[in-house]
Design an enzyme around this catalytic site. Sequence first.
Site, PDB file in Angstrom:
ATOM      1  N   ASN A   9       1.092  -1.164  -0.021  1.00 35.65           N
ATOM      2  CA  ASN A   9       0.248  -0.005  -0.196  1.00 35.65           C
ATOM      3  C   ASN A   9       0.845   1.282   0.204  1.00 35.65           C
ATOM      4  O   ASN A   9       1.434   1.518   0.826  1.00 35.65           O
ATOM      5  CB  ASN A   9      -0.954  -0.037   1.189  1.00 35.65           C
ATOM      6  CG  ASN A   9      -1.924   1.148   1.516  1.00 35.65           C
ATOM      7  OD1 ASN A   9      -1.765   2.043   0.507  1.00 35.65           O
ATOM      8  ND2 ASN A   9      -2.430   1.318   2.528  1.00 35.65           N
ATOM      9  N   LYS A  11       0.055   4.323  -0.429  1.00 34.37           N
ATOM     10  CA  LYS A  11      -0.339   5.560   0.042  1.00 34.37           C
ATOM     11  C   LYS A  11      -0.066   6.791  -0.783  1.00 34.37           C
ATOM     12  O   LYS A  11       0.010   6.416  -1.923  1.00 34.37           O
ATOM     13  CB  LYS A  11       0.104   5.617   1.544  1.00 34.37           C
ATOM     14  CG  LYS A  11      -0.190   4.558   2.398  1.00 34.37           C
ATOM     15  CD  LYS A  11       0.077   4.939   3.887  1.00 34.37           C
ATOM     16  CE  LYS A  11      -0.240   3.467   4.690  1.00 34.37           C
ATOM     17  NZ  LYS A  11      -0.299   3.468   5.859  1.00 34.37           N
ATOM     18  N   HIS A  97      -9.663   1.743   4.473  1.00 34.01           N
ATOM     19  CA  HIS A  97      -8.192   1.877   5.284  1.00 34.01           C
ATOM     20  C   HIS A  97      -8.540   2.766   6.554  1.00 34.01           C
ATOM     21  O   HIS A  97      -9.297   3.942   6.306  1.00 34.01           O
ATOM     22  CB  HIS A  97      -7.157   2.394   4.178  1.00 34.01           C
ATOM     23  CG  HIS A  97      -5.848   2.208   5.069  1.00 34.01           C
ATOM     24  ND1 HIS A  97      -5.466   3.321   6.058  1.00 34.01           N
ATOM     25  CD2 HIS A  97      -4.800   1.469   4.989  1.00 34.01           C
ATOM     26  CE1 HIS A  97      -4.355   2.980   6.341  1.00 34.01           C
ATOM     27  NE2 HIS A  97      -3.900   1.676   5.826  1.00 34.01           N
ATOM     28  N   GLU A  99      -7.027   5.178   7.815  1.00 29.31           N
ATOM     29  CA  GLU A  99      -6.810   6.709   7.466  1.00 29.31           C
ATOM     30  C   GLU A  99      -7.801   7.009   6.738  1.00 29.31           C
ATOM     31  O   GLU A  99      -8.224   8.415   6.756  1.00 29.31           O
ATOM     32  CB  GLU A  99      -5.414   6.586   6.366  1.00 29.31           C
ATOM     33  CG  GLU A  99      -4.102   6.428   7.287  1.00 29.31           C
ATOM     34  CD  GLU A  99      -3.077   5.682   6.670  1.00 29.31           C
ATOM     35  OE1 GLU A  99      -3.074   5.742   5.297  1.00 29.31           O
ATOM     36  OE2 GLU A  99      -2.154   5.266   7.270  1.00 29.31           O
ATOM     37  N   GLU A 169      -5.977  -4.781  10.322  1.00 28.46           N
ATOM     38  CA  GLU A 169      -5.129  -3.648  10.543  1.00 28.46           C
ATOM     39  C   GLU A 169      -5.403  -3.039  11.752  1.00 28.46           C
ATOM     40  O   GLU A 169      -6.058  -2.059  12.078  1.00 28.46           O
ATOM     41  CB  GLU A 169      -5.062  -2.660   9.300  1.00 28.46           C
ATOM     42  CG  GLU A 169      -4.826  -3.136   8.070  1.00 28.46           C
ATOM     43  CD  GLU A 169      -3.783  -1.991   7.209  1.00 28.46           C
ATOM     44  OE1 GLU A 169      -2.955  -2.459   6.711  1.00 28.46           O
ATOM     45  OE2 GLU A 169      -4.485  -1.202   7.013  1.00 28.46           O
ATOM     46  N   GLY A 175       1.815   2.355  10.567  1.00 31.69           N
ATOM     47  CA  GLY A 175       3.096   3.365  10.499  1.00 31.69           C
ATOM     48  C   GLY A 175       3.620   3.887  11.810  1.00 31.69           C
ATOM     49  O   GLY A 175       4.413   4.695  12.034  1.00 31.69           O
ATOM     50  N   SER A 215       2.852  -2.102  10.264  1.00 33.64           N
ATOM     51  CA  SER A 215       4.232  -2.096  10.532  1.00 33.64           C
ATOM     52  C   SER A 215       4.822  -3.604  10.336  1.00 33.64           C
ATOM     53  O   SER A 215       5.662  -3.997  10.865  1.00 33.64           O
ATOM     54  CB  SER A 215       4.671  -1.693  12.076  1.00 33.64           C
ATOM     55  OG  SER A 215       4.261  -0.463  12.290  1.00 33.64           O
TER      56      SER A 215
HETATM   57  P1  PGA Z   1       2.490   0.415   7.660  1.00 29.34           P
HETATM   58  O1  PGA Z   1       1.109   0.663   7.119  1.00 29.34           O
HETATM   59  O2  PGA Z   1       3.129  -0.989   7.090  1.00 29.34           O
HETATM   60  O3  PGA Z   1       3.352   1.531   7.225  1.00 29.34           O
HETATM   61  O4  PGA Z   1       2.194   0.368   9.128  1.00 29.34           O
HETATM   62  C1  PGA Z   1       0.276  -0.358   6.640  1.00 29.34           C
HETATM   63  C2  PGA Z   1      -1.008   0.152   6.149  1.00 29.34           C
HETATM   64  O5  PGA Z   1      -1.488   1.296   6.423  1.00 29.34           O
HETATM   65  O6  PGA Z   1      -1.675  -0.536   5.163  1.00 29.34           O
END
Ligand code: PGA
Length: 257
Positions: A9, A11, A97, A99, A169, A175, A215
């Site tokens: 992903n 982003k 997601h 976000e 998630e 993140g 992560s």
């Molecule tokens: P990350 O993000 O691996 O940077 O924690 C995962 C995601 O948001 O899909």
Amino acid sequence: MREFLIAGNWKMNLNPDEALELTQAIIDGYEMDQELPVQVLICPPSVFLAEAADIAYDSELWIGAQNVSQYPNGAYTGEISAAMLAGWGAEYCIVGHSERRQYFGESDSLINQKSKALIEHHIRPIICVGETLEERKAGRQNEVVSAQLSGCLQGITLGIPSEIVIAYEPVWAIGTGETASPEQAQEMHAFIRAELAKRYDPEVSEEVQILYGGSMKPDNARELLSCPDVDGGLIGGASLKADQFLSIVNTAFGLVS
Ligand code: PGA
């Protein structure tokens, strides 16, 4: 048998040159063995989709999007429809997601509409669910994820092979460098599978890929991917570096060969 799905992903990152370079580096960086049950997917920003799909055309790399409109077409300035994504070669699309839930107010019901729009165009939604830190501290993670599943899957019928992917998630792990322990991940993935079995045929629930996201990195991928109900990863930060993403891909190949 479920296949691993290792999904990047990206982003809202990278410029056009970097996006093409990363796509090419991923294609060049692993040797796909058709016999092995591992799928590799990147989800670049939509503006890079068509070119990424072009480069990936003759390869085994799958291309997906990060968002879609719930509407089929019309006066919805700034939106991109499922038909347009399909035209660009997207086979998957992330929906819900955290976000998007947090910054764009997306609800389970909206995610449900988007998922239906995608399925109609033969794009597999990767439906994200997961609890916040407060919810986990209060021991409410199962209740929260169960409610998200109910809302997101309302009216969606599933067959085999499954038209959807679920990504667990935990919001506190995205993140942040914090990762769910393999025990926490396995426990939640098994719970999600049991919830799917309640809503669908147990045989169908066995077929649905459930990815872990939050992560995931080269140094923790092996232990997470070794959990019996973890069928892959949705990888943010580490998917922007070809060597890190490929290391996770190779870990998945290593676990099945
Ligand atoms: P990350 O993000 O691996 O940077 O924690 C995962 C995601 O948001 O899909």
